[in-house]
Scaffold this active site. Structure first.
Site, short mmCIF file in Angstrom:
data_model
loop_
_atom_site.label_atom_id
_atom_site.label_comp_id
_atom_site.label_asym_id
_atom_site.label_seq_id
_atom_site.Cartn_x
_atom_site.Cartn_y
_atom_site.Cartn_z
N TRP A 11 0.63 -1.43 0.02
CA TRP A 11 -0.06 -0.07 -0.05
C TRP A 11 1.33 0.80 0.02
O TRP A 11 0.37 2.59 -0.19
CB TRP A 11 -0.94 -0.22 1.62
N ASP A 12 1.91 0.66 0.36
CA ASP A 12 3.13 2.39 0.64
C ASP A 12 2.93 2.92 -1.09
O ASP A 12 3.00 4.22 -1.06
CB ASP A 12 4.68 1.54 0.29
N GLU A 57 0.77 -2.15 13.21
CA GLU A 57 1.44 -3.21 13.15
C GLU A 57 1.63 -3.58 14.72
O GLU A 57 2.11 -5.09 14.93
CB GLU A 57 1.72 -3.93 11.93
N LYS A 114 3.11 1.80 16.29
CA LYS A 114 4.30 1.34 15.36
C LYS A 114 4.57 3.01 13.90
O LYS A 114 5.19 3.46 13.86
CB LYS A 114 3.94 -0.01 14.50
N GLN A 115 3.24 3.34 13.81
CA GLN A 115 3.51 4.46 12.74
C GLN A 115 2.44 4.54 13.25
O GLN A 115 1.26 4.34 13.18
CB GLN A 115 4.22 2.97 11.67
C1 BGC Z 1 4.50 -1.24 7.75
C2 BGC Z 1 3.84 -1.53 6.66
C3 BGC Z 1 4.12 -1.25 5.48
C4 BGC Z 1 5.38 -2.25 5.31
C5 BGC Z 1 6.91 -2.36 3.96
C6 BGC Z 1 6.05 -2.64 7.49
O1 BGC Z 1 7.22 -2.17 8.40
O2 BGC Z 1 3.76 -1.28 9.27
O3 BGC Z 1 2.87 -0.15 6.75
O4 BGC Z 1 3.64 -1.67 3.75
O5 BGC Z 1 6.21 -2.27 6.46
O6 BGC Z 1 6.92 -0.78 3.60
#
Ligand code: BGC
Length: 710
Positions: free
Chosen positions: A345-346, A476, A578-579
């Site tokens: 999804w990035d 996550e 985490k984000q």
């Molecule tokens: C992130 C995801 C991301 C993936 C690839 C993961 O660590 O939590 O949001 O899509 O990395 O960048």
């Protein structure tokens, strides 16, 4: 500090893998880590990659769950063409065993697109040599790379034996079953050239890896013939020369990959040779100058920030050029194996705006078309999970449209990715003003995504509202939660946007039934969003307030990053994010909330956010800018812009965080410059960090290049 170059001096064995990532090269079609050409017995992660060439590695999990994909498509480590076995007076050159290594220096010239490495080494036999290597991957001829390797003996006349080779017996570090992924089909050599035709197992990608060598002493080309060393997955061409003290021996090696036949490949090699190393270098400078012309960002008064953004823009261009519709932007680009499959999804959530504004609408449209073409697989994927009627669930990770991620909490639960794909269609249309994509392709994707959400919600009799249970949000560090605010909000937005567009374009086609429209609007009206009266904020998910709500500042030093220090269950129970998660929603849908709401949510969530995903600080930085918290925005900016250069998350040895680099661009353009599209026009609300004297950049907007100077 040199703002156009990354320069690292000194040889530190513990940092070799880290710098192999940082000095990676790519040209949008292929790429490689900055592995040494000569032998190295120390710690290294060998990596060469070809865009779109992958291997479906059979899933290996402890406990199989229905619906798991059978394989994880891996970014494939490709045959290597850069290798040189070098013997100096019979002794193998290996920096790991040299008596002394001095003047070691790596330089990445981002302005011109080449990488240089120099050192002086004393071999165990006492011979001292100076070495200088320059390498590039051509932007213009994207099958071709070239390197120039120079050796000067410093304390004696020496004999140099050099074996320049191709090797298709390479492995992926992350192979699930420790298998080789390539079959070698044919090896050939003639006149200083060699090719290996290899085919990937299962996916049957056929690739010719090729090389051609030219040798010189003191600039004069040698006319010597090679000896051949042929093995099962390997061909080496051997040469032996005597070089006087302080003279310079040089080998120029051209190499790369083509999908062509041997004779066509060889004629490509001839082309490369006719272009010469200097010629390729000149073209490289021209082509990078053209890229920088529209994509450079100039920050006056802050060299660290300037170097950081250039590194990010450079890497984004090394990863994706928008030339080929089947390629996309992998989170690690061509710099490492981790994150196997290429598309996350990035791309939609972070990368699209960068490519749209610096390469134009066509390239952005290609990124959207990539998903359109994969709609049938997304529908099939949803069917496997029990959804019907054309509902689509796009994969979390993919190479060819099929899901290839196999952790249940992500594959089955991190469904918000579907919303980002819909949001990208909206974002593209808003920015470019081009509705043709939506009408011709986007509507089908939107409707299929909306159908998924309409089935994924359920009506809670208890709440008398629609809920979405058992999900993982962008954060996550929480799994299997109920009513993740971001997911619920995005789902509701998707349904409403799809319905509005279905009505807008109803003369083109009857996209949905009246019954569906009614259902969708009922869900939109009655979507449950967890909320706290006490704090007056939306909650990241049900039960968030039950956590032990200590801020990140209370975590003892030395325990971060958490994912390298804490057990997984402790992370899951903690309040640490985490984000950007709830705040990701505020970022996408800024205009739907008031400034006051944004401020409350930012101030509530930022103290719990550990930013252990590279995708996080950029979003917080844009929001902090919008709130006038410029110093905070600046600290977050440095963290995103220099994440890899300064190795904040202690993982750069695995590869660079390419997709978050587009987020760095967002934190400048949408953050400090405050660019937004409103009613079809660009607007700016600049707030520069105090040390920045001037900021300037260009964006392509609706066919015109606009220059912004603040
Ligand atoms: C992130 C995801 C991301 C993936 C690839 C993961 O660590 O939590 O949001 O899509 O990395 O960048």
């Amino acid at each position: 500090m040199n703002t156009w170059n990354i320069i690292v001096e000194g040889f530190n064995k513990a940092e070799v893998t880290k710098h192999e990532s940082i000095f990676s090269l790519g040209n949008g079609a292929m790429g490689m880590r900055a592995n040494f050409e000569e032998d190295y017995t120390g710690d290294t992660l060998q990596g060469s990659y070809i865009g779109g060439v992958y291997y479906p590695d059979k899933t290996r999990v402890g406990w199989w769950k229905n619906g798991y994909p059978e394989y994880f498509a891996k970014v494939l480590n490709a045959p290597s063409w850069i290798g040189l076995h070098i013997k100096i007076d019979g002794e193998l050159l290996d920096l790991n065993t040299c008596l002394e290594v001095k003047n070691f220096r790596r330089q990445l010239n981002m302005k011109e697109g080449w990488y240089e490495r120099r050192f002086t080494a004393t071999l165990p036999n006492g011979v001292e040599i100076a070495v200088k290597v320059v390498r590039l991957l051509s932007l213009r001829y994207d099958e071709i790379g070239a390197l120039r390797y120079e050796i000067s003996p410093l304390n004696a006349d020496t004999s140099i034996e050099i074996e320049s080779y191709l090797d298709s017996g390479i492995k992926n570090n992350d192979a699930n079953w420790d298998e080789l992924f390539w079959n070698t089909l044919e090896i050939s050599s003639e006149n200083n050239c060699a090719t290996i035709l290899a085919e990937t197992k299962k996916t049957a990608f056929k690739v010719q890896t090729f090389m051609e060598n030219h040798l010189f002493i003191e600039g004069k080309e040698l006319n010597i013939s090679e000896k051949e060393n042929r093995k099962e997955n390997y061909i080496g061409l051997q040469y032996e020369v005597t070089v006087k003290q302080n003279q310079t021996f040089r080998i120029e090696k051209y190499g790369g990959y083509t999908p062509l036949t041997k004779s066509k490949t060889l004629s490509k090699v001839r082309d490369a040779q006719a272009l010469t190393f200097e010629g390729l270098l000149e073209m490289q400078k021209e082509d990078w100058a053209a890229i920088w012309e529209t994509s450079d960002i100039v920050i006056e008064g802050d060299e660290k920030a300037q170097q950081g953004i250039r590194f990010n823009i450079f890497q984004l261009n090394q990863t994706y050029q928008g030339k080929y519709a089947h390629l996309n932007i992998g989170p690690k680009g061509f710099t490492g194996e981790k994150y196997g499959g290429s598309t996350y999804w990035d791309t939609e959530a972070y990368c699209l705006p960068f490519y749209m504004a610096t390469k134009g609408a066509e390239v952005a449209r290609n990124l959207l078309l990539y998903r359109y073409k994969q709609l049938p697989q997304a529908i099939e994927n949803a069917q496997k999970l029990g959804f019907t009627g054309g509902a689509a669930l796009y994969p979390m990770v993919t190479m060819n449209g099929e899901e290839c991620h196999n952790e249940w909490e992500i594959t089955f639960e991190e469904i918000h990715r579907n919303g980002a794909i819909a949001f990208a269609i909206y974002n593209y249309t808003r920015y470019t003003g081009d509705e043709s994509y939506l009408k011709e392709y986007g509507m089908e994707v939107l409707i299929a995504i909306a159908r998924f959400w309409a089935q994924r919600v359920n009506f809670s009799e208890e709440k008398k509202q629609y809920v979405i249970l058992g999900v993982t949000g962008p954060n996550e560090y929480e799994n299997n939660v109920n009513n993740n605010f971001y997911t619920n909000y995005l789902a509701s937005w998707c349904l409403s946007y799809a319905a509005t567009m279905a009505l807008k374009y109803k003369s083109e086609k009857q996209w949905v039934t009246i019954k569906e429209l009614k259902e969708w609007s009922d869900i939109v009206e009655h979507m449950y969003l967890p909320y706290s009266e006490k704090y007056d904020v939306y909650l990241q998910q049900d039960g968030f307030l039950d956590k032990d709500l200590k801020p990140v500042s209370a975590i003892p030093t030395g325990e971060r990053p958490l994912n390298q220090h804490w057990s997984w269950d402790r992370i899951l129970r903690s309040p640490y994010i985490k984000q950007a998660d709830t705040l990701q929603g505020f970022y996408f849908f800024e205009e739907r909330f008031t400034k006051e709401q944004l401020q409350k949510h930012y101030e509530f969530y930022e103290p719990f956010t550990v930013h252990e995903s590279s995708l996080s600080p950029c979003v917080h930085s844009v929001l902090a800018s919008a709130l006038g918290k410029t110093e905070e925005a600046y600290a977050l900016y440095l963290r995103t812009a220099r994440l890899d250069l300064d190795d904040y998350n202690k993982e750069v040895h695995e590869g660079l965080h390419i997709t978050s680099m587009a987020g760095t661009w967002l934190s400048i353009v949408e953050g400090f410059a405050g660019m937004r599209v409103k009613n079809g026009a660009l607007t700016f609300t600049p707030r520069l960090p105090k040390q920045w004297k001037r900021l300037s950049f260009k964006v392509i907007f609706r066919g015109e290049v606009k220059e912004v100077i603040i």
